[in-house]
Design a protein around this motif. Sequence first.
Motif, PDB file in Angstrom:
ATOM      1  N   LEU A  11      45.659  42.880  37.870  1.00 23.65           N
ATOM      2  CA  LEU A  11      44.758  42.381  36.950  1.00 23.65           C
ATOM      3  C   LEU A  11      43.498  41.673  37.482  1.00 23.65           C
ATOM      4  O   LEU A  11      42.538  41.802  36.959  1.00 23.65           O
ATOM      5  N   LEU A  12      43.653  41.170  38.596  1.00 16.80           N
ATOM      6  CA  LEU A  12      42.599  40.637  39.311  1.00 16.80           C
ATOM      7  C   LEU A  12      41.722  41.403  40.092  1.00 16.80           C
ATOM      8  O   LEU A  12      40.514  41.251  40.449  1.00 16.80           O
ATOM      9  N   GLY A 137      42.988  44.958  33.711  1.00 15.54           N
ATOM     10  CA  GLY A 137      41.897  43.862  34.093  1.00 15.54           C
ATOM     11  C   GLY A 137      40.398  44.502  33.922  1.00 15.54           C
ATOM     12  O   GLY A 137      39.554  43.723  33.696  1.00 15.54           O
ATOM     13  N   TYR A 146      36.409  36.261  32.580  1.00 12.32           N
ATOM     14  CA  TYR A 146      37.379  36.110  33.793  1.00 12.32           C
ATOM     15  C   TYR A 146      38.470  35.104  33.596  1.00 12.32           C
ATOM     16  O   TYR A 146      39.533  35.388  33.874  1.00 12.32           O
ATOM     17  N   ILE A 149      41.363  36.692  31.856  1.00 16.50           N
ATOM     18  CA  ILE A 149      42.351  37.472  32.638  1.00 16.50           C
ATOM     19  C   ILE A 149      43.068  36.776  33.636  1.00 16.50           C
ATOM     20  O   ILE A 149      44.361  37.210  33.767  1.00 16.50           O
ATOM     21  N   ALA A 153      47.119  37.175  33.961  1.00 20.31           N
ATOM     22  CA  ALA A 153      47.829  37.631  35.018  1.00 20.31           C
ATOM     23  C   ALA A 153      48.871  36.641  35.179  1.00 20.31           C
ATOM     24  O   ALA A 153      49.955  36.868  35.940  1.00 20.31           O
ATOM     25  N   GLY A 236      37.493  48.956  37.123  1.00 21.37           N
ATOM     26  CA  GLY A 236      39.081  49.171  36.798  1.00 21.37           C
ATOM     27  C   GLY A 236      39.327  50.631  36.601  1.00 21.37           C
ATOM     28  O   GLY A 236      40.530  51.211  36.943  1.00 21.37           O
TER      29      GLY A 236
END
Length: 381
Positions: A11-12, A137, A146, A149, A153, A236
């Motif tokens: 996700l990051l 992500g 951000y 997200i 996560a 992504g």
Amino acid sequence: MALILAGGIGLLSPILPNFVKSIMHTDFSTSIFYSLMSIVTLVGATTSVIVFKKFQRTKIAKFGFIMLAVIYFLLVFVSKFIELTIIIAAKTWLQVLLVITIGLFIRDFAKSKNLGAEEGRYFKFQNIGALIGIFSGGFLATKFSYEFIFVIAAAVLVVGFIYFYHGHVIQKHPAIINAAKVDSQKFLHNIKRFFSDKERAKAYSISLSMMAWICFKYLYVPLYIVSSGYLESMVGLVLSISIIPLIFLETEVGDYADKKGIRLPISLGFLIVGIILLIIFFSPYPMLNFIFVILASFGTALIEPLSETLLFKHLPKEEEDDLYGVFMTADPVAYFIIPLIGAAILFFLPFKSLFAVFAGLMLVMSLYTWISLREHTEKTR
């Protein structure tokens, strides 16, 4: 567990390099920051010897999942260099412990004759999680901040903790419940023992080079995509699609290695990555280059599951807790060296020169593995 952890980390992946750059301001300083953070990873891998001697793997897994969830959540509040350094350092150390722990779990359950296939299955589930995480992500980054997200996560890691906490059958398996030990080996002695076996040294060099490519891909490809005028959603999309070949091929690659040996797939894998990076260097078309990044994953799939296969065939189970951490230092060493090389290149040369330099590295590794793994043509002994 591998799927959930990879999903949370994934996700990051599309946003973290650019999040770091938003604080560090330049590609050069971002490279230096990543290189410095790799020192933490190196410390985490080497000190894992002490951790695994003093605590059961099940306890390490529980602690790792819940604390990593906390760290991901704390990223929401990061806006300064010092805060970024502390949080990313903690994140890095916890991820190392979890990756080592899950890797040892796989070895505990796998039989020697099927080790390649089991490693392939492990990486298959890991890559499915990464595919879901990276794609999500990148997509979410175009719709939300951000910070949103980071919270998602963290929630994924909490799910991982709950899943493992209630996985009674797994936790009670006799291979997993290893008694806590209190004696610890000196790091230098462990390093000497590890590299005294030439096959383990080969496995380390393969893993180091593989991680050099992975580091390049997850650090510089997102920066390249965004600098080409595209959004994080494209990051992504490219990174997630590039995982698909790994999902479908790595189990088959492991099966092939168990029957035919590791020389051909590893050497061919480095060759494919090297040629594609060289093509990207000469190509002036960003969208076409994104497709080439995806195609490079066919080379990655031929290499990724096999360095550990070679290692575990030359690592007695009674030495795992002492020596597996040494093998895992290949990751932080690569993440230390590659950003430094990248920073030096960016200081003197334009961004795309990175692709030419790393193409050369991959081509050299293709030749090296073809020569050094000659005895592994028919079997991974």
